[in-house]
Design a protein around this motif. Structure first.
Motif, PDB file in Angstrom:
ATOM      1  N   CYS B 490      -8.993  -2.607  -5.603  1.00 33.81           N
ATOM      2  CA  CYS B 490      -9.381  -1.947  -4.371  1.00 33.81           C
ATOM      3  C   CYS B 490     -10.021  -2.928  -3.411  1.00 33.81           C
ATOM      4  O   CYS B 490     -10.387  -4.028  -3.792  1.00 33.81           O
ATOM      5  N   SER B 491     -10.112  -2.524  -2.182  1.00 28.98           N
ATOM      6  CA  SER B 491     -10.811  -3.351  -1.201  1.00 28.98           C
ATOM      7  C   SER B 491     -12.263  -2.929  -1.191  1.00 28.98           C
ATOM      8  O   SER B 491     -12.628  -1.901  -1.767  1.00 28.98           O
ATOM      9  N   GLU B 526      -8.590  -6.864   2.275  1.00 31.29           N
ATOM     10  CA  GLU B 526      -7.672  -5.847   2.771  1.00 31.29           C
ATOM     11  C   GLU B 526      -6.374  -6.446   3.288  1.00 31.29           C
ATOM     12  O   GLU B 526      -6.159  -6.545   4.490  1.00 31.29           O
ATOM     13  N   SER B 527      -5.525  -6.865   2.393  1.00 35.05           N
ATOM     14  CA  SER B 527      -4.210  -7.313   2.853  1.00 35.05           C
ATOM     15  C   SER B 527      -3.210  -7.125   1.721  1.00 35.05           C
ATOM     16  O   SER B 527      -3.574  -7.215   0.544  1.00 35.05           O
ATOM     17  N   LEU B 550      -5.442   1.939  -1.900  1.00 35.46           N
ATOM     18  CA  LEU B 550      -4.936   1.253  -0.715  1.00 35.46           C
ATOM     19  C   LEU B 550      -5.730   1.630   0.523  1.00 35.46           C
ATOM     20  O   LEU B 550      -6.063   2.798   0.719  1.00 35.46           O
ATOM     21  N   PRO B 551      -6.001   0.633   1.357  1.00 37.56           N
ATOM     22  CA  PRO B 551      -6.758   0.919   2.576  1.00 37.56           C
ATOM     23  C   PRO B 551      -5.946   1.670   3.628  1.00 37.56           C
ATOM     24  O   PRO B 551      -6.502   2.366   4.459  1.00 37.56           O
ATOM     25  N   VAL B 576      -3.239   5.116  -4.586  1.00 33.79           N
ATOM     26  CA  VAL B 576      -3.994   6.186  -3.927  1.00 33.79           C
ATOM     27  C   VAL B 576      -4.571   5.613  -2.636  1.00 33.79           C
ATOM     28  O   VAL B 576      -4.911   4.440  -2.577  1.00 33.79           O
ATOM     29  N   LEU B 577      -4.659   6.429  -1.630  1.00 38.45           N
ATOM     30  CA  LEU B 577      -5.270   5.978  -0.384  1.00 38.45           C
ATOM     31  C   LEU B 577      -6.774   6.184  -0.428  1.00 38.45           C
ATOM     32  O   LEU B 577      -7.247   7.173  -0.985  1.00 38.45           O
ATOM     33  N   VAL B 578      -7.483   5.240   0.170  1.00 39.49           N
ATOM     34  CA  VAL B 578      -8.942   5.379   0.233  1.00 39.49           C
ATOM     35  C   VAL B 578      -9.295   6.705   0.885  1.00 39.49           C
ATOM     36  O   VAL B 578     -10.188   7.420   0.447  1.00 39.49           O
TER      37      VAL B 578
END
Lengths: 386, 834
Positions: B490-491, B526-527, B550-551, B576-578
């Motif tokens: 994760c970020s 975050e990339s 994912l961010p 999963v999205l943040v």
């Protein structure tokens, strides 16, 4: 009254012949299109509101001129019922005309009827065109024609075109250009007839034509002769005449009306679309200006003109610019961007659709989100999607 | 999982086709044989053109003589072609009846209207020749139509073939007419065939008649559907205009000729290319603007507002401006500004805009393609880009406008029927052909018994089969592997949500019987590259699962991760999205969902239903076009490998071996559910796919081979069913089966309503059994299909198609959209593609 086999006019030359027989003389663009262009130019020049095309055939002329913004009523009349019907769906508004509607109402009506019969619905027109019509009339009808068109309908302007028989010797073995032609006149005959008619009904007539003769045969004149008649000392048209002596002889074959900004619903939708478009573009500019601020000036290479590519976005005149600059600016409050209605009104594209902040508010209130006091449009700044 | 993904997972909507939402079928082109009416169908939506070519290759001439009709340049409607494929006559057990028996009868209203014809009605087909021969179709039509003999007759003529509803006196009629040039043309009209009303050719003629009728009701034809532009619905915030309208068709159903109409919406984009460019310019800045612009615009289809033509954007010419001049056909030079002013009375506002370049393909091959310049300001964008269809807000706004309740739909239908019956022109047209537009049809369906859901520790009867998530909340999953070694990548932005999520996940996991240990958490920048790098570095053979938080929903994250973890280094992965994990109030339900998905990806089973058939393998097949390489088609094959039909294997060549491994023997029965069959492909399926399936089954064993059934599944079909209750119309209950009247006499087919539509109208799914060795009773076939709709593990409820089909769809979608190659076999045992 003639057939154009190729609707787009791509590859048929001299397109007024029924059979694809190669002719010695070809016109480019085809002659029928030259005639239509002639009328198109006249419309452009004189901005008539109401135009009637007698002998409209499959209504290709109407199709060609209908995009003029000055027009509010176009009528086509033809005696051949099958033909009027054949292309009519091309007269209905395009989808683009719903997406970006015209300013003024426009109706197109096609009638089945004869040009030598009186129908009061054709009274009070600005322009009546009779393209390649008179040569299809027999002697009796031809005699009645001036009385109906010039005497009864009495439009501000009449355009009559007909073949020039002086030109015919240039065609291989042609007596008459069409089997339905009752006669073909030379220039002298046309002018005599036209001057007579014009004199009697108080019109002034000018002669011209389309279809230049080939080199060396200039003496024969244009292939198609055109007479443009203008009413002398024409008083403003009396619209009430139509109601006075209503005789409806023609039968309506087709009628359509176009969406226009004169219709309240259409205007409302157009305004809502334009407002949200402007607001979104302001929001986008605001967001990207924030981004540039955040990044600092290190990234200041955004104007890297390669010399060729310039893209400025919407262009405004000095006056418009001034007006926009003077209006209250969009402002931010929390996560929302507020765009004052006054600001929006300064944009010419919005201004075209409504004249005051109050009308704007009334028209967009149920489609666009407004601030509590109703003075500004409210948009969310958070959502990252464009 | 995003909302969009959820919707897709439930199989409720596939994102509506780019051109029109609603209920249209994947329709091919407007058919070129527009007999009789030379009112050229004005344009087609953006996708249509591309579909023609694809559709063409499937056009197989049906084996009957009727196909000669359209051989001159025309095509037979593909869906009409499918009707010529008679599969039922080969299936002895359903020759007499294909009706099921179980369940409670239910009275249903349909969107079908009866079309009555006189008993002895016939269509007379004539062949017309001209002497001398005439090239021009319009000339041929004009000359024939001017004949007195034909004037008050109902007729349809395409220049060669003439259809009449009344027979001419003579078999051969000689007519003559004069052209305007005075030449005499002789026409010979020869009777070639007399067609009964049931012939596919008649269906085509009926469609043409209705096309005319709807035009008379001032509807606007786009593609094959008809729209009312005078009553648009605008969605200004997304620059869309929706036109309400109908998809219509006429065809023979079980016992009679029926007209069906479905509400459809045409989506138009209310945005010019110039506006699009301006927005893009603000968004990207000047530096990458030209590049971005070309990337986004080239390949799009635009609509010019002045002549209503569509063009494909092939390039952008930044050096040409509207103030430049071009050469007209007559050789004169004119600037673009003046041209549009003169020709169309349009004033251009922006004189600095670049030009769009489009290459016009010539109709004749010998002429080289002509290039045209188009003004961005005058071009409207068409179709929804993939960017737009993936915009949840946009699709939601569209759905809200286009979704109609059964009652609303009925009102539209009633109005259409009323318009057809009242309009004088329309009535006249019908009468001259001898057709009578009748009443709306009702029929009786059956609601099959509901199913019980088998969990590990209990059997529950869900309150609603649409969603049993509440019913199974405290139940243990059938089987779940415990998760001991796993990673979370994760970020830093996700840091504060992660602990809360993990505790929820472990809590729901333990109540389900899914043991989740604490993962190793890796924080990255975050990339997409940083995520990818971390995966490469930390994932090894022992890792059971990788979860990536994912961010953003950017495709590149998902693609690179899935690609690597599905084939290069096969480890189940969960993205999963943040944003999803930040939704505080919904944490428990989100964690439950994720836990279930993870269980499946590890090879677990969630629930089962009772399947009385022993030794049954079910197979789902679906196809999907590759997102990059449109010519490539991805075929997904998913087969069940256990008796409970809870575990699946995705590779087609080894599925039977796998079954053998698990069950010590080959399955006695194999039932294949085949999705993704387009209009007109039925014959191909019968000729190629079924024999292939049969031979691979035969190869697997030498003595007794498994019995095979093949069922074509179609989510898009014309009929809609409504149930009348308390004086309003509602969706039919889940499990409603229709196997009479709205079905086809030549097929062994039925409709099943297996999905819930809380808003809007439910689409029944059509099942067509095209091959059946098993000889199951129709009732059993219907109930088995219904049972299989309960087993899709991404949704605790019924889905619109049988689970194997939905899995095959998920698999192909993942391959076509993201990984673009075959996933590793090491994952083949699990539902890694969920």
């Amino acid at each position: 009254m003639e057939q154009s086999n190729d609707k787009e006019g791509h590859d048929v030359v001299g397109g007024h012949f029924d059979l694809p027989v190669k002719k010695a003389i070809n016109f480019s663009p085809p002659l029928y299109r030259q005639r239509y262009s002639f009328v198109n130019d006249l419309v452009n020049q004189h901005k008539p509101k109401k135009v009637a095309d007698l002998g409209c055939g499959n209504a290709s002329l109407i199709q060609m001129i209908k995009s003029h913004s000055c027009l509010e009523l176009i009528v086509g009349v033809d005696i051949n019922k099958d033909k009027i019907g054949s292309q009519r769906c091309r007269l209905s508004p395009f989808s683009g005309e719903y997406l970006s509607p015209r300013d003024l109402n426009l109706s197109i009506i096609l009638y089945h009827g004869s040009a030598v019969e009186r129908d009061s619905r054709l009274l009070g027109f600005d322009l009546v065109t009779c393209i390649e019509l008179i040569e299809h009339l027999d002697a009796e009808d031809l005699a009645r024609f001036p009385e109906v068109v010039f005497g009864y309908l009495s439009p501000a302007m009449v355009v009559i075109s007909t073949p020039n028989s002086d030109f015919n010797p240039l065609f291989p073995a042609v007596t008459l250009r069409d089997s339905d032609h009752k006669f073909e006149w030379n220039r002298k005959q046309v002018q005599t007839w036209a001057l007579g008619v014009a004199g009697f009904y108080h019109y002034a007539v000018e002669f011209t034509g389309v279809g230049e003769p080939p080199e060396g045969a200039e003496h024969v004149g244009y292939c198609t002769q055109i007479g443009v008649f203008r009413k002398v000392g024409a008083p403003a048209t009396e619209p009430c005449v139509a109601e006075q002596c209503g005789q409806h002889i023609y039968k309506i074959v087709y009628s359509v009306s176009y969406p226009s900004l004169q219709q309240k619903e259409v205007r409302k939708l157009a305004l809502a679309n334009e407002v949200s478009r402007q607001v979104q573009s302001m929001r986008q500019r605001y967001v990207s200006s924030l981004r540039i601020l955040q990044r600092g000036e290190g990234n200041g290479h955004q104007v890297s003109d390669t010399g060729l590519v310039t893209f400025s976005g919407p262009v405004f005149t000095e006056l418009e610019k001034l007006k926009i600059e003077k209006s209250p600016e969009p402002f931010r409050f929390g996560n929302k961007l507020y765009v004052p209605l006054e600001r929006l009104l300064a944009y010419p594209k919005v201004n075209r659709l409504c004249d005051s902040v109050d009308t704007m508010r009334a028209l967009i209130a149920d489609t666009v989100r407004l601030s509590r006091d109703g003075s500004a449009v409210k948009v969310d700044l958070r959502d990252a999607s464009p | 999982m995003t909302g969009r993904a959820r919707v897709r997972a439930r199989g409720i909507t596939r994102s509506p086709s780019a051109t029109a939402a609603g209920c249209l079928q994947a329709s091919p082109t407007p058919v070129s044989a527009d007999l009789s009416d030379n009112e050229a169908s004005s344009n087609n939506g953006c996708e249509e053109t591309s579909r023609i070519s694809q559709q063409c290759k499937y056009v197989v001439s049906p084996g009957n003589a009727e196909s000669t009709l359209m051989k001159r340049g025309g095509k037979i409607f593909p869906d009409v072609m499918d009707l010529g494929v008679c599969t039922r006559e080969k299936l002895a057990h359903v020759r007499d009846s294909k009706a099921g028996s179980s369940g409670i009868p239910v009275k249903l209203v349909t969107n079908l209207f009866s079309l009555d014809l006189p008993q002895d009605w016939k269509l007379y087909q004539y062949h017309v020749t001209y002497m001398p021969d005439l090239e021009s179709r319009s000339m041929r039509i004009a000359l024939l139509y001017s004949q007195k003999e034909l004037s008050n007759k109902a007729k349809a003529f395409d220049g060669v073939i003439l259809f009449l509803s009344e027979k001419l006196e003579e078999r051969v009629t000689e007519l003559s007419s004069e052209t305007r040039r005075g030449e005499t043309v002789k026409m010979t009209v020869t009777l070639t065939r007399e067609l009964p009303a049931s012939s596919p050719v008649c269906i085509q003629v009926f469609s043409i008649i209705f096309k005319k009728i709807l035009k008379k009701l001032s509807m606007y034809q786009i593609g094959r559907n008809f729209y009312k532009p005078s009553e648009p619905v605008e969605i200004p915030q997304h620059k869309l205009s929706l036109w309400p309208g109908f998809a219509i068709s006429v065809s023979y159903f079980e016992s009679k000729l029926l007209f069906s109409a479905n509400v459809s919406y045409k989506i138009l984009r209310n945005e010019t290319v110039l506006e699009f460019m301006t927005a893009l310019c603000y968004q990207t800045g000047m530096s990458s603007f030209t590049q971005m612009c070309e990337k986004q615009l080239v390949g799009l289809i635009v609509l010019t507002r002045y002549n209503n033509r569509t063009y494909r954007v092939d390039d952008i010419d930044w050096s040409v401006k509207p103030t430049h001049s071009f050469q007209r056909r007559d050789g004169t030079e004119i600037t673009y500004v003046d041209y549009y002013k003169q020709q169309y009375d349009i004033t251009l506002s922006d004189l600095h805009q670049p030009m769009l370049v489009s290459l016009l393909k010539s109709k004749r091959n010998d002429v080289e393609a002509r290039m045209v310049h188009l003004i961005p300001e005058l071009c409207f964008l068409t179709g929804l880009t993939s960017q737009a269809t993936s915009d949840f807000q946009l699709m939601k706004a569209v759905a809200e406008e286009t979704r109609l309740s059964p009652q609303g739909r009925q009102q539209r239908l009633a109005r259409l029927a009323d318009d057809i019956q009242r309009n004088n022109d329309a009535r006249f047209e019908l009468e001259t052909w001898g057709l009578h537009f009748g009443s709306q049809m009702s029929l009786t369906g059956r609601v099959v018994p509901s199913e019980k859901i088998f969990m590990q520790d209990r059997i529950c009867q869900p309150v609603s089969a649409a969603d049993w998530s509440k019913d199974i909340r405290s139940c243990k999953l059938l089987s779940a592997q415990s998760l001991n070694k796993w990673l979370i990548i994760c970020s830093s932005r996700a840091e504060n949500v992660i602990e809360n999520f993990l505790s929820c996940l472990r809590r729901v996991g333990s109540s389900m019987g899914f043991n989740v240990d604490y993962p190793k958490i890796i924080k990255v920048q975050e990339s997409p590259a940083a995520f990818f790098g971390a995966i490469q570095k930390h994932v090894d053979r022992d890792v059971q699962l990788v979860m990536c938080i994912l961010p953003s929903a950017q495709q590149s994250y998902y693609e690179s991760i899935k690609k690597y973890l599905s084939s290069d280094c096969p480890v189940p992965s969960q993205c999963v999205l943040v944003r999803t994990l930040s939704k505080q109030g919904m944490m428990m339900s989100i964690a439950t969902k994720i836990a279930m998905q993870m269980t499946c990806k590890l090879g677990g089973e969630l629930w089962a239903v009772e399947i009385p058939l022993k030794s049954l393998m079910v197979v789902g097949i679906d196809v999907c076009k590759d997102a990059f390489n449109k010519g490539m088609v991805v075929v997904g094959f998913v087969a069940s490998i256990n008796l409970r039909i809870t575990r699946y294997f995705y590779n087609d060549s080894r599925a039977l071996n796998k079954w053998y491994e698990y069950n010590q023997g080959l399955p006695a029965r194999i039932i294949v559910y085949r999705d993704g069959v387009g209009n007109g492909q039925l014959q191909t399926l019968l000729e190629y796919e079924v024999p292939q399936l049969l031979s691979s089954v035969a190869e697997a064993s030498s003595n007794t081979s498994s019995k095979l059934s093949v069922i074509v599944v179609r989510k898009r079909c014309m009929p809609r069913f409504f149930m009348e209750q308390n004086r309003t119309l509602q969706n039919p209950p889940l499990g409603t089966v229709v196997d009479s009247e709205a079905t086809r006499p030549e097929w062994y087919d039925f409709y099943l309503v297996s999905q819930a539509a809380c808003r809007g109208t439910v689409n029944p799914t059509h099942y067509n059994v095209i091959y059946d060795d098993n000889g199951l009773k129709p009732d059993h076939m219907q109930r088995l299909t219904f049972k299989l709709c309960h087993l899709y593990y991404n949704w605790p409820g019924l889905v619109s198609i049988p689970a194997p089909c939905q899995y095959a769809h998920k698999l192909t979608f993942l391959v076509a959209q993201s990984i673009h190659k075959e996933p590793s076999l090491q994952l083949a045992n699990s539902l890694f593609y969920l």
